[in-house]
Design a protein around this motif. Sequence first.
Motif, PDB file in Angstrom:
ATOM      1  N   TRP A 112       4.295 -17.839   4.091  1.00 43.24           N
ATOM      2  CA  TRP A 112       3.108 -18.328   3.395  1.00 43.24           C
ATOM      3  C   TRP A 112       2.951 -17.741   1.999  1.00 43.24           C
ATOM      4  N   ASP A 113       2.428 -18.556   1.102  1.00 39.92           N
ATOM      5  CA  ASP A 113       1.832 -18.077  -0.139  1.00 39.92           C
ATOM      6  C   ASP A 113       0.350 -17.908   0.187  1.00 39.92           C
ATOM      7  N   CYS A 114      -0.007 -16.716   0.636  1.00 41.60           N
ATOM      8  CA  CYS A 114      -1.367 -16.497   1.154  1.00 41.60           C
ATOM      9  C   CYS A 114      -2.419 -16.569   0.055  1.00 41.60           C
ATOM     10  N   ALA A 115      -2.043 -16.250  -1.174  1.00 38.03           N
ATOM     11  CA  ALA A 115      -3.004 -16.348  -2.269  1.00 38.03           C
ATOM     12  C   ALA A 115      -3.350 -17.801  -2.552  1.00 38.03           C
ATOM     13  N   PHE A 138       3.239 -15.906   9.111  1.00 38.43           N
ATOM     14  CA  PHE A 138       4.661 -15.854   8.770  1.00 38.43           C
ATOM     15  C   PHE A 138       4.782 -15.511   7.289  1.00 38.43           C
ATOM     16  N   LEU A 139       5.531 -14.460   6.958  1.00 45.93           N
ATOM     17  CA  LEU A 139       5.543 -13.948   5.588  1.00 45.93           C
ATOM     18  C   LEU A 139       6.955 -13.584   5.162  1.00 45.93           C
ATOM     19  N   ASP A 140       7.299 -13.941   3.924  1.00 49.77           N
ATOM     20  CA  ASP A 140       8.579 -13.521   3.359  1.00 49.77           C
ATOM     21  C   ASP A 140       8.592 -12.011   3.144  1.00 49.77           C
ATOM     22  N   ALA A 141       9.797 -11.461   3.075  1.00 45.91           N
ATOM     23  CA  ALA A 141       9.958 -10.023   2.879  1.00 45.91           C
ATOM     24  C   ALA A 141       9.736  -9.673   1.410  1.00 45.91           C
ATOM     25  N   ASP A 142       8.492  -9.413   1.066  1.00 44.32           N
ATOM     26  CA  ASP A 142       8.111  -9.045  -0.294  1.00 44.32           C
ATOM     27  C   ASP A 142       6.795  -8.286  -0.207  1.00 44.32           C
ATOM     28  N   PRO A 143       6.794  -6.976  -0.476  1.00 47.71           N
ATOM     29  CA  PRO A 143       5.557  -6.207  -0.340  1.00 47.71           C
ATOM     30  C   PRO A 143       4.423  -6.705  -1.228  1.00 47.71           C
ATOM     31  N   ALA A 144       4.748  -7.407  -2.310  1.00 49.79           N
ATOM     32  CA  ALA A 144       3.704  -7.925  -3.193  1.00 49.79           C
ATOM     33  C   ALA A 144       2.866  -9.004  -2.514  1.00 49.79           C
ATOM     34  N   LEU A 145       3.376  -9.589  -1.442  1.00 47.76           N
ATOM     35  CA  LEU A 145       2.652 -10.641  -0.733  1.00 47.76           C
ATOM     36  C   LEU A 145       1.638 -10.091   0.269  1.00 47.76           C
ATOM     37  N   VAL A 146       1.733  -8.817   0.569  1.00 48.78           N
ATOM     38  CA  VAL A 146       0.920  -8.241   1.641  1.00 48.78           C
ATOM     39  C   VAL A 146      -0.577  -8.235   1.339  1.00 48.78           C
ATOM     40  N   PRO A 147      -1.033  -7.847   0.144  1.00 43.13           N
ATOM     41  CA  PRO A 147      -2.486  -7.800  -0.078  1.00 43.13           C
ATOM     42  C   PRO A 147      -3.183  -9.129   0.192  1.00 43.13           C
ATOM     43  N   ALA A 148      -2.587 -10.233  -0.236  1.00 41.29           N
ATOM     44  CA  ALA A 148      -3.211 -11.538   0.008  1.00 41.29           C
ATOM     45  C   ALA A 148      -3.204 -11.879   1.495  1.00 41.29           C
ATOM     46  N   ALA A 149      -2.161 -11.461   2.205  1.00 40.53           N
ATOM     47  CA  ALA A 149      -2.126 -11.689   3.649  1.00 40.53           C
ATOM     48  C   ALA A 149      -3.230 -10.896   4.337  1.00 40.53           C
ATOM     49  N   ALA A 150      -3.391  -9.652   3.941  1.00 43.54           N
ATOM     50  CA  ALA A 150      -4.434  -8.814   4.539  1.00 43.54           C
ATOM     51  C   ALA A 150      -5.823  -9.366   4.250  1.00 43.54           C
ATOM     52  N   ALA A 151      -5.989  -9.952   3.070  1.00 40.20           N
ATOM     53  CA  ALA A 151      -7.306 -10.465   2.668  1.00 40.20           C
ATOM     54  C   ALA A 151      -7.748 -11.669   3.496  1.00 40.20           C
ATOM     55  N   THR A 152      -6.821 -12.314   4.205  1.00 42.68           N
ATOM     56  CA  THR A 152      -7.206 -13.464   5.039  1.00 42.68           C
ATOM     57  C   THR A 152      -7.965 -13.034   6.285  1.00 42.68           C
ATOM     58  N   THR A 183       8.262  -4.163   3.012  1.00 40.93           N
ATOM     59  CA  THR A 183       7.159  -5.069   3.342  1.00 40.93           C
ATOM     60  C   THR A 183       6.427  -4.585   4.588  1.00 40.93           C
ATOM     61  N   ALA A 184       7.162  -4.131   5.572  1.00 39.31           N
ATOM     62  CA  ALA A 184       6.539  -3.602   6.787  1.00 39.31           C
ATOM     63  C   ALA A 184       5.707  -2.361   6.479  1.00 39.31           C
ATOM     64  N   GLU A 185       6.212  -1.506   5.622  1.00 39.63           N
ATOM     65  CA  GLU A 185       5.460  -0.307   5.239  1.00 39.63           C
ATOM     66  C   GLU A 185       4.165  -0.688   4.527  1.00 39.63           C
ATOM     67  N   ALA A 186       4.245  -1.677   3.636  1.00 45.44           N
ATOM     68  CA  ALA A 186       3.050  -2.121   2.922  1.00 45.44           C
ATOM     69  C   ALA A 186       2.045  -2.750   3.878  1.00 45.44           C
ATOM     70  N   ALA A 187       2.541  -3.515   4.836  1.00 43.28           N
ATOM     71  CA  ALA A 187       1.647  -4.152   5.813  1.00 43.28           C
ATOM     72  C   ALA A 187       0.936  -3.107   6.663  1.00 43.28           C
ATOM     73  N   THR A 188       1.679  -2.125   7.114  1.00 44.26           N
ATOM     74  CA  THR A 188       1.073  -1.068   7.923  1.00 44.26           C
ATOM     75  C   THR A 188       0.010  -0.322   7.132  1.00 44.26           C
ATOM     76  N   ALA A 189       0.308  -0.052   5.876  1.00 46.22           N
ATOM     77  CA  ALA A 189      -0.656   0.637   5.022  1.00 46.22           C
ATOM     78  C   ALA A 189      -1.915  -0.203   4.814  1.00 46.22           C
ATOM     79  N   ALA A 190      -1.767  -1.520   4.860  1.00 44.69           N
ATOM     80  CA  ALA A 190      -2.910  -2.425   4.679  1.00 44.69           C
ATOM     81  C   ALA A 190      -3.646  -2.704   5.982  1.00 44.69           C
ATOM     82  N   GLY A 191      -3.222  -2.078   7.059  1.00 44.54           N
ATOM     83  CA  GLY A 191      -3.897  -2.255   8.338  1.00 44.54           C
ATOM     84  C   GLY A 191      -3.408  -3.426   9.166  1.00 44.54           C
ATOM     85  N   LEU A 192      -2.263  -3.980   8.796  1.00 41.04           N
ATOM     86  CA  LEU A 192      -1.694  -5.105   9.532  1.00 41.04           C
ATOM     87  C   LEU A 192      -0.593  -4.628  10.468  1.00 41.04           C
ATOM     88  N   ALA A 193      -0.568  -5.145  11.685  1.00 41.42           N
ATOM     89  CA  ALA A 193       0.575  -4.926  12.562  1.00 41.42           C
ATOM     90  C   ALA A 193       1.687  -5.890  12.144  1.00 41.42           C
TER      91      ALA A 193
END
Length: 249
Positions: A112-115, A138-152, A183-193
Motif C-alpha cells: 500500500w501507499d498508505c499516505a 500489506f507493505l513494501d520493504a521501505d521504512p519510510a512507509l511505516v509512519p503513514a501505515a501506523a497513522a491508519t 522496515t520491521a525495526e521501524a514498524a516495531t518502533a511505531a508500535g506495529l506488529a
Amino acid sequence: MPGPRLSVNINAIAALRNRRDLPWPDVVGIGRIALSAGAYGLTVHPRPDERHIRRTDVFAVRDMIRAEFPDREYNIEGYPSEDFLQLCEAAKPDQVTLVPDDPAQNTSDHGWDCAAHAAMLKGVASRMQGQGMRLSLFLDADPALVPAAAATGARRIELYTGPYGHTFDTAEKAKRLEELARTAEAATAAGLAVNAGHDLTLDNLPPLVARVPEIAEVSIGHALTADALIHGMAETIRLYRAACGDPVS
C-alpha cells in the motif's frame, strides 16, 4: 526468542480443486491436516471471480477452525471493496489483511501507499477493529512507509517479501533482506506488529527469520503447497515450522 508463527495459505489447494467440477482436493480437509500438524493458522484470499477460494470456502474453513482448533487463527486477505468488507464482517476472522490488488491480478505484487489512501484505510481499520478483527496492511520493504501505515490505526503490517524471494543473486538478496529488517525495526518502533509473506520457501525462510526476529507471523502458500506434493502436507508443515525456528517434536 521463538520464531514466527506459520499461517498456511490454502488458495493453491482451492485453485487445483477448481480445475474440475469436483469436490477434491478438499480445502477444509487439507486445512485440517495443516492445523493438526502444528500450523498456527490458515489464510484465504477470496477474489471476486472465485478463481480459487470461494465464498462458501470462507465460511466452511472458519467453521472448522472454530469447532476443532479454537486456539488457532483465521486470516482473510483481500482488496477492501465493500463486498470484501461485508464478507469479513460476516465471517469474523481473527485478522483481516488488506492488499492493494486489482481484482484481475494473478497475485499480490506490491504494498500500500498508505499516505495516498489514508482516509480509506483509516476508515477500514476503525470498522474492522471495532468488530474485533485485527487489521494488517500489506507493505513494501521501505521504512519510510511505516509512519503513514501506523497513522491508519492498523495494528500490523505484512512485509511484502516478493523481491527478497524472487532473487537468487547473493548481493541483491542481502540488500533485500536489510530492507526488510529496517522496515520491521521501524514498524516495531511505531508500535506495529510485523507479519511477512510472499514467495517464502524452506531455503529463504531461515535467513529471514534470523535477520528479522520482529516477524510474528508468516503466511505461506505457493511453495508450501508445492512441497506438500513431495512430502505430504503434514510433513511439509513440520519442515516449515522448523524453518521458522519453531521446535518440532
